[in-house]
Every structure is written in C-alpha cells, then in structure tokens.
Design a protein around this motif. Sequence first.
Motif, PDB file in Angstrom:
ATOM      1  N   ASP A  30      50.924  36.726  35.625  1.00 31.41           N
ATOM      2  CA  ASP A  30      50.319  36.794  36.928  1.00 31.41           C
ATOM      3  C   ASP A  30      50.167  35.162  37.258  1.00 31.41           C
ATOM      4  N   THR A 139      44.442  46.693  37.670  1.00 27.94           N
ATOM      5  CA  THR A 139      43.702  46.201  36.642  1.00 27.94           C
ATOM      6  C   THR A 139      42.886  47.355  35.979  1.00 27.94           C
ATOM      7  N   PHE A 169      43.498  38.048  42.202  1.00 27.72           N
ATOM      8  CA  PHE A 169      42.284  37.723  42.367  1.00 27.72           C
ATOM      9  C   PHE A 169      42.043  36.610  43.410  1.00 27.72           C
ATOM     10  N   TYR A 213      41.389  41.284  25.344  1.00 28.67           N
ATOM     11  CA  TYR A 213      42.987  40.799  25.681  1.00 28.67           C
ATOM     12  C   TYR A 213      43.902  40.845  24.924  1.00 28.67           C
TER      13      TYR A 213
HETATM   14  N1  ARG Z   1      42.133  42.295  32.394  1.00 30.30           N
HETATM   15  C1  ARG Z   1      42.317  43.023  33.424  1.00 30.30           C
HETATM   16  C2  ARG Z   1      43.426  43.882  33.235  1.00 30.30           C
HETATM   17  O1  ARG Z   1      44.204  43.844  32.289  1.00 30.30           O
HETATM   18  C3  ARG Z   1      42.648  42.268  34.523  1.00 30.30           C
HETATM   19  C4  ARG Z   1      43.854  41.509  34.670  1.00 30.30           C
HETATM   20  C5  ARG Z   1      44.375  40.846  35.650  1.00 30.30           C
HETATM   21  N2  ARG Z   1      45.235  39.723  35.021  1.00 30.30           N
HETATM   22  C6  ARG Z   1      46.225  39.369  35.780  1.00 30.30           C
HETATM   23  N3  ARG Z   1      47.032  38.480  35.049  1.00 30.30           N
HETATM   24  N4  ARG Z   1      46.040  39.659  36.925  1.00 30.30           N
HETATM   25  O2  ARG Z   1      43.540  44.752  33.535  1.00 30.30           O
END
Ligand code: ARG
Length: 251
Positions: A30, A139, A169, A213
Amino acid sequence: MKKLLALALALCLVLGASAALADEFKMGIDAEYPPFSYLDDDGSYAGFDVEMCKAACDILGLEQVIVPINWDTKLISLDNKEHDCVWSGMTILDTMKEAGYVLSFPYYDNTQVVLTKEGNGISTVEDLAGKRVAVQLGTSGEALLADPEGQLELAQTFEGGAPVTMENFNICGTELDAGGVDAVVIDLPVAQNLASRFNGFVILDTNLGSEQYGICFRNGDDELCKKFEDAIMKLVEDGTYLSLAQKYGLD
Ligand code: ARG
C-alpha cells in the motif's frame, strides 16, 4: 585487439548471465502507508518495509520490484500473482492462516489506537459514541470494529452505527483534518506519522488491540517465506533492522 574483444565478449556473457539470474521479487505494498510503505517527495518508494525488503532481496540475490496494491483486495491480487507477497504493515490474522496463506514470523508489534483532533471532544473510547469514526477498508481495525464479540460493540454506537470505511489512511487523515470525520481507528505508528504531519492530531492513550505484523505469501510458498525469514534474521543480527526502525521513527 582480438584479446580485448574476447575479454569484452566474456564480460558481456557474465553480466548477461548474472542479470538473467536475478529473479524478480514482486513486493505488494500500500503506497499510502507511511512509515512502512509510501512514495516520498522525490517520487521513489520508501518506508521501513520497503527498505527491509530491499535489503533482504540483496541478500537473496533477488531484484525487488514494487507493486502498489489495493489494500482491500490484496489477497485476490496475491492469488492472481500480480505480486509475490503482501509486505506493508500487515497484521497476521488467524483467518489468513486458515485460508492457507503462508505467514512469516512476526517482525513488528503493533497496537490499534484512536486518532482524533483537538476540539473534537474525544478523550476516551466512550466519547466515540455518536461520532463519525473512520477506518481503512480491509484492515484488522475494520475487523476489530465489526467483531460482535469484540470489546468494541462500541462501533454500533458510532454515528450511522458503523465506521466510515476509506481506501487508505492518508485519506482518513485528510478527512479528520477537514472535519469530515471525528476520529480514526488506526495502527499506532501510522497514527504517529499522521500526527507529525497534521496540526492538532491527538492519539488516545488506549490500546484497542495488540497484534503483530508479518509478510504474507501464497499457499505453497513456504520455502520462499523461509528464505526471507533467514534474510531478516541476518538483518536483525547485523543491525540493519534497528537502524531502519530508528530511521523511520519506530519504537
Ligand atoms: N495492520 C492493519 C492490517 O493489516 C492495517 C494495515 C494497513 N496497511 C496498509 N498497508 N494499508 O489490517
């Protein structure tokens, strides 16, 4: 002269061969997710995940190719082989393992938090009742708010009875700044990054959920996953992990 020509030819062959050997590794990110993955001001990809992946690819003799993806459809594009992994601040979820995806070991501990703006009258989680609360589509934060058994039945008390979902975001941050929403449920480092870029943003001192993560690979790519785990271990041992974490303001 002939000798020189032969040398040049041999060099071309070696270079050609080594270029052919460097397989591409398509990293799905992303690109609106600082400090993990984003486009910087001069138009190149940056972020903790982007640089960790590059360093791991260098160890593994792979050529890193960055593929910007849509977060909500990341597993579909992964299945379609548009990219070889999802590596972008992605929370390891049991549902992914159950669906057969290969998840790396955890490489970062995250918490879900509430980001709001001074003057919005929100200083506790309870204050979110009746407010417009945003979250990124696809998410763990969205899943957390939708979980009927979760601590946050609270989502039903938001204005409209559910969070407002947005594509990324950065959009959530812009909307929060403009007054389009009152708060955002978001990963802590990403909240801190937004708070450093917008005036008056405040992060509530509440942990809505602890998570980790990892890197997500396709079903069957266990070996590839293991290779990256080994490379990451090397980057932890040689201090690269720590210096990149510091560079990107991660604890
Ligand atoms: N850590 C959360 C998830 O994996 C939000 C991740 C959003 N990450 C991103 N690259 N948009 O759901």
